[in-house]
Write an enzyme that holds these catalytic residues in place. Structure first.
Site, PDB file in Angstrom:
ATOM      1  N   ILE A  11       0.862  -1.202   0.000  1.00  0.00           N
ATOM      2  CA  ILE A  11       0.000   0.000   0.000  1.00  0.00           C
ATOM      3  C   ILE A  11       0.893   1.245   0.000  1.00  0.00           C
ATOM      4  O   ILE A  11       1.707   1.404   0.907  1.00  0.00           O
ATOM      5  CB  ILE A  11      -0.916   0.053   1.246  1.00  0.00           C
ATOM      6  CG1 ILE A  11      -1.699  -1.251   1.403  1.00  0.00           C
ATOM      7  CG2 ILE A  11      -1.842   1.255   1.179  1.00  0.00           C
ATOM      8  CD1 ILE A  11      -2.560  -1.304   2.658  1.00  0.00           C
ATOM      9  N   LYS A  67       4.635  -0.114  12.977  1.00  0.00           N
ATOM     10  CA  LYS A  67       4.161   0.614  11.782  1.00  0.00           C
ATOM     11  C   LYS A  67       3.489   1.925  12.200  1.00  0.00           C
ATOM     12  O   LYS A  67       3.650   2.956  11.537  1.00  0.00           O
ATOM     13  CB  LYS A  67       3.192  -0.268  10.985  1.00  0.00           C
ATOM     14  CG  LYS A  67       3.888  -1.489  10.378  1.00  0.00           C
ATOM     15  CD  LYS A  67       2.897  -2.518   9.880  1.00  0.00           C
ATOM     16  CE  LYS A  67       3.594  -3.762   9.361  1.00  0.00           C
ATOM     17  NZ  LYS A  67       2.705  -4.911   9.205  1.00  0.00           N
TER      18      LYS A  67
HETATM   19  N1  HSE Z   1       3.828  -9.784   9.686  1.00  0.00           N
HETATM   20  C1  HSE Z   1       3.209  -8.693   9.030  1.00  0.00           C
HETATM   21  C2  HSE Z   1       1.710  -8.914   8.972  1.00  0.00           C
HETATM   22  C3  HSE Z   1       3.673  -8.463   7.627  1.00  0.00           C
HETATM   23  O1  HSE Z   1       1.201  -9.967   9.381  1.00  0.00           O
HETATM   24  O2  HSE Z   1       1.021  -8.018   8.526  1.00  0.00           O
HETATM   25  C4  HSE Z   1       4.946  -7.748   7.531  1.00  0.00           C
HETATM   26  O3  HSE Z   1       4.840  -6.466   8.068  1.00  0.00           O
END
Ligand code: HSE
Length: 431
Positions: A134, A203
């Site tokens: 994204i 994130k």
């Molecule tokens: N482990 C992450 C998820 C993906 O399940 O979204 C990589 O950031």
């Protein structure tokens, strides 16, 4: 020619390589850039066997790649927060453009990396670090540049979204769905970071720094995972018109910023509620544009590779002189924003008590809630008795989270209550 070195030829490294091969022509037509992978550093060279890659571009030594004159851009795709940090620092000092997909590293050591990048005037691309394919980093940096961002709500972790989706669709308990997801390759063998909200919080740290210009530590974010969610709560949520999602949230409240990752009920009418399976989405409120939403695959070889390639193009255009080489690309952390204490959150809540079915139970529970100024909007009691206990479910009006926790602690000591009361926030959306 723009010469790219890839450190780490795993899922994302191979996806990036494949895209640059398969879509070389279209990328060149669109951007004017002729991009070539001129070096790959990979310790496990079995990963490269059988592929049509020239032996002389492969090395096991990342430092050899970083110091190679035939590499303009270093793409770090090994993950982790130690060696990857050293590689990035070395690449910056060697005046190479840098790209990373490493959210944990940026969340934990981003300010060190970006201040070094500013000192050396080095562009850093990190589109792949948040929600894989994204293009949300670029959306915030470019598309929404005219806006003050007032809030972000996101489903930032595909594994937990897959688990919540299957629990909702199939009514199965968390452990069983997790086991299925691990068998099918949708969850890691050690799923802790994904199911406990840490991956989503990493994130969110990046999105917060980018959107609000402030430095934020993982410990500033109130984090709770999905392992305590039970099918019965998902079913009650459905009856009330909500879905439960692992929700990442950052919201300006005056001069303060509220930042959380935790399971929350969101109305089925909210666009995030229909984001299912491994998909991710980020809902961003801008003061000029209003609500926007970005949706797609948050992980995977080519989706994440697609984000890496967009950074290669961005840095490539700077190197080619199409964009001002010194235009800033990274995160700034200079604004001071106070982080709001989680306990001061003020939203409605869903509560589920397991209580004996006898006179006086409800009045004692509601008496304690009233003592803490918590107002109830709905109460239901239904379902079969489980060893003599029935679920009593309440929705509250907006309540101060700290007060609610105190009330629950007191309620949980009552003799007719079994176990710990389940408490889930209700997030109606950003205004
Ligand atoms: N482990 C992450 C998820 C993906 O399940 O979204 C990589 O950031």
């Amino acid at each position: 020619m723009i010469k790219v070195g890839i450190i780490g030829f795993g899922t994302v490294g191979s996806g990036t390589y494949n895209i640059l091969q398969k879509n070389h022509r279209i990328i060149k037509e669109r951007t004017g850039l002729d991009i070539a992978v001129t070096k790959i550093a990979e310790i496990n060279q079995d990963k490269l066997s059988g592929l049509n890659i020239k032996k002389d571009i492969i090395t096991a030594d990342a430092y050899e790649l970083i110091h190679d004159k035939n590499v303009d851009i270093v793409v770090e795709l090994i993950g982790g927060t130690t060696v990857a940090f050293d590689y990035i620092v070395d690449a910056i000092k060697n005046k190479k453009g840098v790209i990373t997909a490493n959210k944990a590293l940026l969340a934990e050591r981003g300010s060190e990396i970006f201040s070094l990048a500013i000192r050396y005037k080095i562009p850093i691309g990190f589109e792949a670090s948040v929600c894989g394919g994204i293009p949300v980093i670029r959306a915030i940096k470019d598309g929404l540049v005219a806006n003050k961002i007032t809030g972000i709500m996101g489903i930032l972790n595909g594994t937990s979204n897959y688990i919540m989706t299957k629990m909702t669709e199939e009514g199965k308990p968390f452990r069983e769905v997790l086991r299925d997801a691990q068998r099918l390759g949708f969850a890691e063998q050690d799923p802790t970071y994904d199911i406990e909200g840490i991956d989503a919080a990493h994130k969110l740290c990046i999105l917060i720094s980018l959107s609000f210009g402030c430095k934020i530590k993982l410990s500033d974010i109130s984090i709770k995972g999905i392992s305590g969610i039970e099918p019965v709560d998902i079913e009650f949520a459905r009856e009330f018109g909500y879905k439960i999602k692992l929700l990442a949230l950052a919201r300006k409240d005056g001069n303060e910023l509220e930042a959380r990752v935790e399971p929350a009920m969101i109305p089925v009418s909210h666009p995030l509620s229909s984001v299912a399976d491994v998909f991710n989405a980020v809902y961003i409120m801008g003061d000029r544009v209003g609500p926007t939403m970005f949706y797609g695959r948050g992980a995977g070889s080519e989706p994440t590779g697609s984000a890496v390639v967009s950074d290669i193009v961005d840095i490539g255009q700077r190197l080619a002189g199409y964009i001002d080489k010194n235009a800033f690309t990274g995160l700034k952390f200079n604004k001071k924003i106070k982080i709001k204490e989680a306990e001061r959150g003020f939203v409605p809540f869903y509560l589920r008590f397991m209580a004996q079915d006898k006179p006086g139970v409800l009045s004692q529970i509601s008496g304690i809630l009233a003592k803490y100024s918590i107002s109830i909007s709905t109460v239901i009691q239904k379902g079969r008795k489980e060893n003599g206990y029935v679920p009593i479910v309440m929705l509250t009006h907006e309540a101060i989270e700290g007060d609610l926790k105190k009330a629950i602690k007191e309620i949980d000591t009552l003799p007719f209550i079994k176990g710990e009361t389940i408490c889930i926030r209700i997030e109606e959306g950003l205004s």
